[in-house]
Design an enzyme around this catalytic site. Structure first.
Site, short mmCIF file in Angstrom:
data_model
loop_
_atom_site.label_atom_id
_atom_site.label_comp_id
_atom_site.label_asym_id
_atom_site.label_seq_id
_atom_site.Cartn_x
_atom_site.Cartn_y
_atom_site.Cartn_z
N GLU A 34 0.83 -1.21 0.00
CA GLU A 34 0.00 0.00 0.00
C GLU A 34 0.86 1.26 0.00
O GLU A 34 0.55 2.23 -0.67
CB GLU A 34 -0.94 0.02 1.22
CG GLU A 34 -2.07 -0.98 1.14
CD GLU A 34 -3.04 -0.70 -0.01
OE1 GLU A 34 -2.94 0.35 -0.66
OE2 GLU A 34 -3.89 -1.56 -0.28
N GLN A 39 0.83 7.12 -5.00
CA GLN A 39 1.43 7.99 -6.05
C GLN A 39 2.37 7.26 -7.01
O GLN A 39 3.21 7.87 -7.63
CB GLN A 39 2.21 9.15 -5.42
CG GLN A 39 1.29 10.20 -4.84
CD GLN A 39 1.65 10.51 -3.40
OE1 GLN A 39 2.17 9.66 -2.69
NE2 GLN A 39 1.36 11.70 -2.98
N THR A 40 2.25 5.94 -7.11
CA THR A 40 3.14 5.19 -8.00
C THR A 40 2.33 4.18 -8.80
O THR A 40 1.40 3.58 -8.28
CB THR A 40 4.22 4.45 -7.17
OG1 THR A 40 4.86 5.41 -6.34
CG2 THR A 40 5.24 3.79 -8.04
N LEU A 77 11.71 4.92 -6.88
CA LEU A 77 10.26 4.89 -6.62
C LEU A 77 9.72 6.28 -6.28
O LEU A 77 8.53 6.54 -6.41
CB LEU A 77 9.95 3.97 -5.43
CG LEU A 77 9.50 2.55 -5.74
CD1 LEU A 77 9.25 1.80 -4.44
CD2 LEU A 77 8.22 2.53 -6.56
N TYR A 117 -6.40 5.94 5.00
CA TYR A 117 -6.59 4.98 3.90
C TYR A 117 -5.85 3.67 4.17
O TYR A 117 -6.43 2.58 4.12
CB TYR A 117 -6.11 5.60 2.57
CG TYR A 117 -6.00 4.56 1.50
CD1 TYR A 117 -7.14 4.10 0.86
CD2 TYR A 117 -4.77 3.98 1.19
CE1 TYR A 117 -7.05 3.09 -0.09
CE2 TYR A 117 -4.68 2.98 0.24
CZ TYR A 117 -5.81 2.54 -0.40
OH TYR A 117 -5.73 1.54 -1.31
N ASP A 135 -9.65 5.99 -1.25
CA ASP A 135 -8.59 6.77 -1.91
C ASP A 135 -9.18 7.46 -3.14
O ASP A 135 -10.40 7.45 -3.34
CB ASP A 135 -7.40 5.86 -2.28
CG ASP A 135 -7.72 4.93 -3.44
OD1 ASP A 135 -8.92 4.79 -3.79
OD2 ASP A 135 -6.78 4.35 -4.01
#
Ligand code: SF4
Length: 350
Positions: A34, A39-40, A77, A117, A135
């Site tokens: 998670e 953002q990836t 990342l 989240y 999310d």
């Protein structure tokens, strides 16, 4: 069971995306996935996750590792504070919870780096707690499904979305349900034009019926990222290269070549370095331009190379690192062009 939930689970049973972290119940593994997914892109995480889990298979392994090694495994990342917080969280679980992750969202939220989240995602997938994990994907699906035109970043609208999301969570398959909504938002009910024709919820979707789905959710306009110019200098001296370990909040703990804000002429840049080091890099040369886009900033970089005598002095705030050790250090992706330039200079010599 709510007909929306039923249709979603049926669709998920046939269409769930294969991912290395799917089907596991280990809360630590779910937590890592998670955090990486924030953002990836999923495809990027698919590569990183197995390598990270092989190196740090348990929470204890991660808690006991050095920060530099964790950042190295995270290299590329982005959003590196995630890695630092993940490790700080793992250490906290070792110290305060005897190494066992707590099971409720409220308790999980007390752990460093775990927000609303992630707490709900881990609690539902690992422990079956019937809570929704809300999310951006879930917000989009809910706003379209119920045709909600209000700005979801406003507290009242957000509370309504959460309540509707909660109503959909089944008692017995909470984790699967949350992953089903995530998959639907990522592959069918995508930003921009949704794929309503292949959506399991098309008969029940008010946004589709009203023709408003494409415009939802009604998010406030985003600010464009700030452009910043940098001169980046690859300074070498006797098989060493000058680097700096960042202490700023952004990219903290990662290594960068010396950078100064603004663009100068090579002469002016060489003068600046003489003031810093007491030695003027006489052969300072422009190598190339490079650009790196972060969420809030764009770095517009001019890359220079320069060679100094082998006895170049120490420079406050920087470290002369032997070039053979550079590959083992964690660098942000923004330094990729500079690292390539260093590699090319080294190649020419050999
Ligand atoms: Fe999204 Fe269309 Fe499905 Fe509605 S019908 S949930 S808008 S993909």
């Amino acid at each position: 069971m709510n007909p929306v939930t039923e249709a979603l689970l049926r669709w998920y049973d046939e269409n769930a995306r294969e991912m290395p972290w799917r089907g596991i119940r280990d809360p630590y593994g779910i937590w890592v996935s998670e955090v990486m997914l924030q953002q990836t892109r999923v495809d990027t995480v698919r590569d990183y996750y197995p390598r990270f889990m092989e190196r740090f298979p348990t929470l204890k392994d991660l808690a006991g590792a050095g920060e530099e090694e964790v950042l190295k495994m995270w290299e590329g990342l982005g959003y590196y504070s995630r890695a630092r917080n993940l490790q700080a969280g793992a250490r906290q679980v070792m110290e305060e919870y005897g190494g066992r992750m707590p099971e409720t969202p409220a308790e999980l939220r007390k752990i460093r780096g775990i927000g609303p989240y992630t707490s709900c995602s881990v609690a539902s997938i690992a422990f079956g707690v019937p809570v929704p994990a809300v999310d951006g994907n879930v917000i989009r699906v809910i706003c379209r499904l119920y045709n909600l035109a209000g700005d979801p970043t406003e507290a009242g609208n957000r509370a309504e979305i959460e309540a509707l999301a909660q109503e959909l969570v089944p008692e017995d398959r909470a984790g699967d349900h949350n992953q089903a909504v995530m998959d639907l938002g990522a592959t069918v009910c995508v930003p921009g034009t949704p794929g309503c024709d292949r959506c399991p919820l098309r008969e029940m979707c008010e946004g589709r019926r009203s023709g408003t789905a494409e415009r939802l959710p009604n998010l406030p306009g985003k600010k464009p990222p700030r452009e910043i110019e940098y001169d980046v200098v690859i300074l070498r001296s006797g098989g060493r290269v000058l680097l700096r370990r960042r202490e700023e909040k952004m990219l903290r703990g990662l290594w960068c070549f010396p950078m100064t804000e603004g663009h100068r002429s090579p002469e002016k840049l060489a003068d600046d370095w003489r003031r810093k080091m007491g030695v003027r890099p006489e052969n300072l040369q422009f190598a190339r331009a490079a650009r790196h886009v972060f969420t809030h900033q764009v770095w517009q970089m001019s890359l220079y190379t320069a060679e100094l005598p082998a006895d170049a002095p120490e420079v406050p705030g920087y470290v002369w690192i032997p070039e053979r050790e550079v590959a083992a250090l964690p660098f942000p992706t923004a330094m990729k062009a500079a690292l390539e330039t260093l590699g090319r200079v080294q190649e020419k010599e050999n």
